[in-house]
Motif scaffolding. Structure first.
Motif, short mmCIF file in Angstrom:
data_model
loop_
_atom_site.label_atom_id
_atom_site.label_comp_id
_atom_site.label_asym_id
_atom_site.label_seq_id
_atom_site.Cartn_x
_atom_site.Cartn_y
_atom_site.Cartn_z
N CYS A 171 0.84 -1.21 0.00
CA CYS A 171 0.00 0.00 0.00
C CYS A 171 0.87 1.26 0.00
O CYS A 171 0.63 2.20 -0.77
N ALA A 172 1.87 1.28 0.86
CA ALA A 172 2.74 2.46 0.97
C ALA A 172 3.49 2.69 -0.35
O ALA A 172 3.61 3.83 -0.81
N GLU A 173 3.98 1.62 -0.95
CA GLU A 173 4.75 1.75 -2.19
C GLU A 173 3.87 2.19 -3.36
O GLU A 173 4.38 2.70 -4.37
N ASN A 174 2.56 2.01 -3.22
CA ASN A 174 1.64 2.41 -4.29
C ASN A 174 0.92 3.73 -3.98
O ASN A 174 -0.05 4.07 -4.66
N GLY A 175 1.39 4.44 -2.97
CA GLY A 175 0.88 5.78 -2.71
C GLY A 175 -0.52 5.85 -2.15
O GLY A 175 -1.25 6.84 -2.37
N ILE A 176 -0.93 4.84 -1.39
CA ILE A 176 -2.27 4.81 -0.81
C ILE A 176 -2.38 5.86 0.30
O ILE A 176 -1.44 6.07 1.06
N THR A 177 -3.53 6.51 0.41
CA THR A 177 -3.72 7.57 1.42
C THR A 177 -3.71 7.01 2.83
O THR A 177 -3.03 7.55 3.72
N LEU A 178 -4.42 5.91 3.05
CA LEU A 178 -4.63 5.42 4.42
C LEU A 178 -4.84 3.91 4.41
O LEU A 178 -5.43 3.38 3.47
N ILE A 179 -4.37 3.25 5.46
CA ILE A 179 -4.65 1.82 5.62
C ILE A 179 -5.34 1.57 6.96
O ILE A 179 -5.17 2.33 7.92
N SER A 180 -6.13 0.50 7.00
CA SER A 180 -6.83 0.11 8.23
C SER A 180 -6.41 -1.30 8.65
O SER A 180 -7.11 -2.28 8.35
N ILE A 280 12.17 -3.51 2.71
CA ILE A 280 11.95 -4.52 1.69
C ILE A 280 11.00 -3.98 0.62
O ILE A 280 10.21 -3.08 0.89
N HIS A 281 11.09 -4.51 -0.57
CA HIS A 281 10.21 -4.13 -1.67
C HIS A 281 9.21 -5.26 -1.91
O HIS A 281 9.59 -6.43 -1.91
N VAL A 282 7.95 -4.88 -2.10
CA VAL A 282 6.91 -5.89 -2.30
C VAL A 282 6.28 -5.73 -3.68
O VAL A 282 5.47 -4.83 -3.92
N ASN A 283 6.69 -6.60 -4.60
CA ASN A 283 6.02 -6.68 -5.90
C ASN A 283 4.98 -7.81 -5.82
O ASN A 283 4.77 -8.38 -4.75
#
Length: 329
Positions: A171-180, A280-283
């Motif tokens: 989520c962070a690597e894809n620029g998501i605003t917020l996670i729950s 770490i990178h998550v693809n």
């Protein structure tokens, strides 16, 4: 007079109401509010909200005309009801409301994007800026990719049903605003898996998961906000004081409000900066691999999607029955 725990929590964390109950939102005055299919279905069955349900059904009938079948009318009303509740909530709060995409689309990137755009159009048609809306999407790989597209269009997203660090990093690597990230559901899984009756708040597996995610984000400067969700007790909440946001059910908000004592900040960006955390990178390959290895996240994501799907099916049935009653009258 000492401050209660809710007052102290508001000083270090944005408090969000996790409910479709408008009266509860009026009572606790959160900045933001979150809903999900289960909460909307529950609220839609309460007598005080029958007016919202009926108005949504009448609006759907007016849109489609007298020639539309009952199934067509109830289906359109179903698509609109979460937005109807969201609009009422936005009259009360100053911040954002989270409205969820149909959980049955959780593994369909294109359909999720289309549905999210439709939700935003409904809000904008009612005069509400998309800046006040968070589109909730299940944190599958497909859902995260849909959210990434939406974020580039200026549509902000809230990735839900999040149980593992691999989901959070993607989520962070894809620029998501917020996670729950879900706290209580993680606890539920570990209690069942281990046979333990309880965990102390500081060793609660859900608390540890959110703490890990928060520290990772702050260590590496990600802008994605962390909003702990799905709490079983106030001990889980107090252990996460300092999280960007926490979305809390009305019953636990009331308990926090009725409890006094010291509430130290537990999560802090300054402390996270000094932690020895490996980046770490998550693809997609890593996401699928890590998800398969994490039995808890695997189980709870599938279970959550199934649960929200059942709630949606219940809501569809409820609306169809209510339409029959309205038009018979």
């Amino acid at each position: 007079m000492s401050k209660n725990l809710l007052e102290q929590l508001r000083e270090v964390t944005v408090v969000v109401a996790d409910t479709g109950d408008i009266e509860a939102i009026e009572k606790f005055k959160p900045r933001d509010a979150t809903t999900n299919p289960s909460l909307i279905t529950a609220a839609a069955q309460l007598p005080q909200y029958q007016g919202i349900v009926d108005d949504t059904l009448k609006g759907a009938r007016k849109t489609l005309g007298a020639g539309a079948t009952a199934a067509q009318v109830s289906n359109l009303a179903f698509d609109r009801l979460a937005v109807s509740f969201g609009l009422k909530i936005l009259e009360i709060i100053e911040g954002r409301v989270s409205t969820e995409v149909d959980a049955r689309l959780s593994y369909d990137t294109d359909a999720t994007i289309e549905k999210a755009r439709d939700i935003i159009k409904q809000y904008e048609a009612a005069g509400v800026s998309k800046k006040r809306i968070l589109i909730k999407i299940a944190a599958t790989w497909e859902g995260i990719q849909a959210a990434a597209v939406l974020e580039k269009e200026g549509i902000h997203t809230n990735l839900t049903l999040l149980f593992g660090i691999h989901q959070a990093i993607a989520c962070a690597e894809n620029g998501i605003t917020l996670i729950s990230p879900f706290v209580g559901r993680i606890l539920d899984w570990y209690k069942k898996d281990t046979g333990r009756d309880s965990y102390a708040p500081e060793e609660d597996p859900g608390v540890l998961s959110v703490t890990q995610i928060y520290n990772y984000y702050k260590k590496f400067g990600y802008k994605t906000e962390v909003m702990g969700a799905s709490f079983r007790n106030i001990g889980e909440i107090t252990e996460l004081a300092g999280s960007d946001l926490l979305t809390i059910a009305p019953s636990l908000l009331a308990e926090l409000q009725a409890t006094t004592g010291d509430l130290p900040r537990k999560l802090d960006p300054a402390k996270a900066a000094d932690l020895p955390i490996e980046k770490i990178h998550v693809n997609k390959y890593e996401f699928d691999r890590l998800h398969a290895e994490n039995r808890m996240a695997n189980d709870k994501l599938a279970e959550g999607i199934e649960g929200f799907t059942k709630a949606l099916e219940q809501l569809e049935k409820l609306l169809a029955e209510r339409l029959v009653h309205l038009e018979a009258a």
